[in-house]
Scaffold this active site. Sequence first.
Site, mmCIF file in Angstrom:
data_model
loop_
_atom_site.group_PDB
_atom_site.id
_atom_site.type_symbol
_atom_site.label_atom_id
_atom_site.label_comp_id
_atom_site.label_asym_id
_atom_site.label_seq_id
_atom_site.Cartn_x
_atom_site.Cartn_y
_atom_site.Cartn_z
ATOM 1 N N PRO A 9 1.291 -3.524 1.311
ATOM 2 C CA PRO A 9 0.883 -2.754 0.137
ATOM 3 C C PRO A 9 0.285 -1.385 0.448
ATOM 4 C CG PRO A 9 -0.595 -4.610 0.530
ATOM 5 C CD PRO A 9 0.593 -4.799 1.425
ATOM 6 N N ASN A 10 0.677 -0.463 -0.379
ATOM 7 C CA ASN A 10 0.166 0.923 -0.391
ATOM 8 C C ASN A 10 0.701 1.801 0.733
ATOM 9 O OD1 ASN A 10 -1.568 0.479 -2.713
ATOM 10 N ND2 ASN A 10 -2.800 -0.780 -1.352
ATOM 11 N N ARG A 17 -1.921 9.220 0.567
ATOM 12 C CA ARG A 17 -3.049 8.291 0.550
ATOM 13 C C ARG A 17 -4.002 8.580 1.716
ATOM 14 N NH1 ARG A 17 -2.598 2.216 2.937
ATOM 15 N NH2 ARG A 17 -4.642 1.524 2.283
ATOM 16 N N TYR A 22 -4.706 8.182 7.447
ATOM 17 C CA TYR A 22 -3.305 7.779 7.635
ATOM 18 C C TYR A 22 -2.344 8.930 7.926
ATOM 19 C CZ TYR A 22 -5.188 3.442 5.745
ATOM 20 O OH TYR A 22 -5.948 2.312 5.544
ATOM 21 N N ASN A 72 3.205 -4.197 9.582
ATOM 22 C CA ASN A 72 1.908 -3.706 9.147
ATOM 23 C C ASN A 72 1.661 -4.335 7.777
ATOM 24 O OD1 ASN A 72 -0.353 -2.387 8.263
ATOM 25 N ND2 ASN A 72 0.334 -0.338 8.863
ATOM 26 N N ALA A 75 -3.526 -4.325 3.689
ATOM 27 C CA ALA A 75 -4.721 -5.059 3.240
ATOM 28 C C ALA A 75 -4.527 -6.573 3.300
ATOM 29 C CB ALA A 75 -5.087 -4.620 1.830
ATOM 30 N N GLU A 96 1.959 -7.151 15.282
ATOM 31 C CA GLU A 96 1.245 -6.567 14.135
ATOM 32 C C GLU A 96 0.776 -5.166 14.515
ATOM 33 O OE1 GLU A 96 -1.637 -9.114 12.168
ATOM 34 O OE2 GLU A 96 -3.097 -7.480 12.197
ATOM 35 N N HIS A 98 -1.253 -1.438 13.140
ATOM 36 C CA HIS A 98 -2.055 -0.712 12.156
ATOM 37 C C HIS A 98 -2.135 0.742 12.574
ATOM 38 C CE1 HIS A 98 -3.271 -4.402 10.219
ATOM 39 N NE2 HIS A 98 -3.451 -4.911 11.431
ATOM 40 N N ARG A 105 -13.668 0.506 11.366
ATOM 41 C CA ARG A 105 -13.809 0.899 9.960
ATOM 42 C C ARG A 105 -14.771 -0.062 9.247
ATOM 43 N NH1 ARG A 105 -8.073 1.865 7.409
ATOM 44 N NH2 ARG A 105 -9.421 2.867 5.860
HETATM 45 C C1 DQA Z 1 -3.831 -0.520 7.714
HETATM 46 C C2 DQA Z 1 -5.308 -0.908 7.786
HETATM 47 C C3 DQA Z 1 -5.672 -1.825 6.624
HETATM 48 O O1 DQA Z 1 -7.050 -2.183 6.703
HETATM 49 C C4 DQA Z 1 -5.440 -1.130 5.309
HETATM 50 O O2 DQA Z 1 -5.709 -1.998 4.235
HETATM 51 C C5 DQA Z 1 -4.064 -0.538 5.201
HETATM 52 C C6 DQA Z 1 -3.484 0.094 6.368
HETATM 53 C C7 DQA Z 1 -3.472 0.520 8.804
HETATM 54 O O3 DQA Z 1 -2.278 0.697 9.036
HETATM 55 O O4 DQA Z 1 -4.352 1.144 9.381
HETATM 56 O O5 DQA Z 1 -3.484 -0.498 4.123
HETATM 57 O O6 DQA Z 1 -3.054 -1.674 7.923
#
Ligand code: DQA
Length: 142
Positions: A9-10, A17, A22, A72, A75, A96, A98, A105
């Site tokens: 998501p997102n 964003r 990011y 990835n 959240a 995985e 990120h 964080r």
């Molecule tokens: C994320 C880190 C997560 O905590 C966050 O909710 C994201 C992006 C990252 O790529 O740094 O949406 O996965």
Amino acid sequence: MKILIINGPNLNLLGTRDTSVYGTGTLEELNNWLTESFSEHELTFFQSNVEGELINRLQQAMTDGTEGIVGNFAAYTHTSVALRDALEPVKIPTVEVHISNIHAREEFREQSLTGAVVNGIITGFGKHSYVLGIQAVEHLSS
Ligand code: DQA
């Protein structure tokens, strides 16, 4: 290798964003860059904001010839038992990733529910986390 790059998501909002965390590049630019950088592989991209769609795509990967997964889960990494349970039976090398360092964080990002059922985690290298993720999948398959 046939490698699935799956984003949660997102991450469709990359580029607009929280750019201080990011970066300014879009998801499409990231995908194009990875495709060019790893032309020896067949990369497939999937992004969804919907938990069940991510689970369905992982289940599809178990039978469609996918040989590696770079995920990835955004959240959902920190919250989704369902995604964790979906990953557990996946016997394909899975890494995985990120973009940000989830350990540097907010406290709620420290925990990765999905991390225990993948081969490993790469966190905090910006877009290069995906490059390192693909290289880790290559390593796991060699
Ligand atoms: C994320 C880190 C997560 O905590 C966050 O909710 C994201 C992006 C990252 O790529 O740094 O949406 O996965």
